[in-house]
Design an enzyme around this catalytic site. Structure first.
Site, PDB file in Angstrom:
ATOM      1  N   GLN A 128       0.828  -1.199   0.000  1.00  0.00           N
ATOM      2  CA  GLN A 128       0.000   0.000   0.000  1.00  0.00           C
ATOM      3  C   GLN A 128       0.869   1.259   0.000  1.00  0.00           C
ATOM      4  OE1 GLN A 128      -1.463  -2.805   0.818  1.00  0.00           O
ATOM      5  NE2 GLN A 128      -3.102  -2.307  -0.604  1.00  0.00           N
ATOM      6  N   GLY A 129       0.561   2.173  -0.902  1.00  0.00           N
ATOM      7  CA  GLY A 129       1.334   3.407  -1.024  1.00  0.00           C
ATOM      8  C   GLY A 129       2.386   3.338  -2.128  1.00  0.00           C
ATOM      9  N   ASP A 130       2.659   2.130  -2.603  1.00  0.00           N
ATOM     10  CA  ASP A 130       3.558   1.980  -3.756  1.00  0.00           C
ATOM     11  C   ASP A 130       2.773   2.082  -5.064  1.00  0.00           C
ATOM     12  OD1 ASP A 130       5.934   1.553  -2.282  1.00  0.00           O
ATOM     13  OD2 ASP A 130       5.362  -0.537  -1.949  1.00  0.00           O
TER      14      ASP A 130
HETATM   15  N1  ARG Z   1      -3.171  -0.952  -4.201  1.00  0.00           N
HETATM   16  C1  ARG Z   1      -1.993  -0.655  -3.461  1.00  0.00           C
HETATM   17  C2  ARG Z   1      -1.805   0.851  -3.392  1.00  0.00           C
HETATM   18  O1  ARG Z   1      -2.732   1.556  -3.663  1.00  0.00           O
HETATM   19  C3  ARG Z   1      -0.808  -1.361  -3.990  1.00  0.00           C
HETATM   20  C4  ARG Z   1      -0.903  -2.768  -3.629  1.00  0.00           C
HETATM   21  C5  ARG Z   1       0.183  -3.571  -4.179  1.00  0.00           C
HETATM   22  N2  ARG Z   1       0.077  -4.803  -3.490  1.00  0.00           N
HETATM   23  C6  ARG Z   1       0.895  -5.827  -3.675  1.00  0.00           C
HETATM   24  N3  ARG Z   1       0.733  -6.852  -2.908  1.00  0.00           N
HETATM   25  N4  ARG Z   1       1.817  -5.790  -4.583  1.00  0.00           N
HETATM   26  O2  ARG Z   1      -0.794   1.346  -2.934  1.00  0.00           O
END
Ligand code: ARG
Length: 263
Positions: free
Chosen positions: A207-209
């Site tokens: 989250q945040g990436d």
């Molecule tokens: N949706 C997430 C965001 O808004 C990124 C999630 C990526 N998750 C992962 N397991 N690669 O930051």
């Protein structure tokens, strides 16, 4: 469970497209496992990925042009004039006084975006950020191998946003294997999404990436963007890959959208 389309959702569901909020909430989980960062990453060097930008709603992005950022559709709230998004570039440490700041003037969200696939958007800036840009893959030739990811997002599932840019490497995972992870992964949009991650878990975006680039070197030894951080079930769970927008599939759409914004 169906993916939520919009950013701004409150609860961070285990499976979520919700971007991270502006840092803050110090995490107080004494029970966390081995110390890991992006998840499972290490600090990026100043200048290592100069095209990386942080967006004020808690997403990442990459400089497509010096005044156009490529990010995720789920990080923005539709298309049109928009002066709400702050953009920070040119630094790994967001508190570095050398940071270059710009503000959005217009957003172009992928046409037809409805929360499934098509997770890309462009943000036009009020002034250029004076850094090298990241070219996008316009064939599927580079949709394989080992990828780089970077971001200021959570360093573990449920963790807090980072002040300093973290990076990691994740291998390509083919669509069939990715779909076999079950759950939301069975709804993978093959042409529009590309998976990457470590089968055993422990390394992932989080989250945040979101909106940040997934990239690798091309045959000329230059970075090329193959993905945009989109979603996953939790972060870095074993057998639950990260899902990224497949940039090569949208390259022509992105180019014409950028032309529309003028650069
Ligand atoms: N949706 C997430 C965001 O808004 C990124 C999630 C990526 N998750 C992962 N397991 N690669 O930051």
């Amino acid at each position: 469970m169906k993916r939520g389309a919009a950013f701004g959702a409150v609860a961070l569901a285990a499976f979520s497209l919700t971007p991270g909020t502006a840092f803050a909430q110090a995490t107080s989980d004494a029970s966390e496992g081995p110390r890991t960062r992006i998840v499972g990453g290490t600090p990026a060097e100043q200048g290592e990925f100069p095209f990386m930008v942080r967006l004020s709603m808690g997403c990442g992005g990459a400089l497509y042009a010096q005044d156009i950022v490529l990010t995720a559709a789920h990080c923005v709230d539709g298309s049109g004039p928009n002066t709400d998004i702050g953009v920070t570039g040119g630094v790994v440490d967001l508190d570095d006084p050398a940071a270059q700041k710009a503000t959005s003037t217009e957003v172009l969200q992928a046409p037809g975006y409805d929360g499934t696939g098509k997770d890309w958007a462009l943000i036009k800036l009020d002034k250029p950020i004076d850094q090298p840009t990241l070219k996008i893959a316009d064939t599927d030739a580079y949709d394989n191998g080992e990828f780089d990811i970077a971001g200021w997002g959570a360093d573990r599932e449920g963790g807090s946003q980072q002040q300093k840019l973290l990076k990691a490497k994740v291998p390509f995972i083919d669509d069939a294997t990715c779909k076999a992870a079950g759950g939301s992964y069975s709804g993978l949009v093959d042409a529009e999404e590309i998976c990457a991650g470590v089968e055993a878990g422990g390394v992932d975006s989080c989250q945040g990436d979101s909106g940040g680039p997934m990239f690798r070197k091309d045959d000329a030894g230059e970075f090329v963007q193959v993905g945009i951080v989109s979603w996953g079930e939790g972060c870095a769970r074993a057998g639950k890959p990260g899902v990224y927008t497949q940039v090569s599939h949208f390259a022509q759409d992105i180019k014409s959208a950028a032309d529309q914004l003028g650069s």
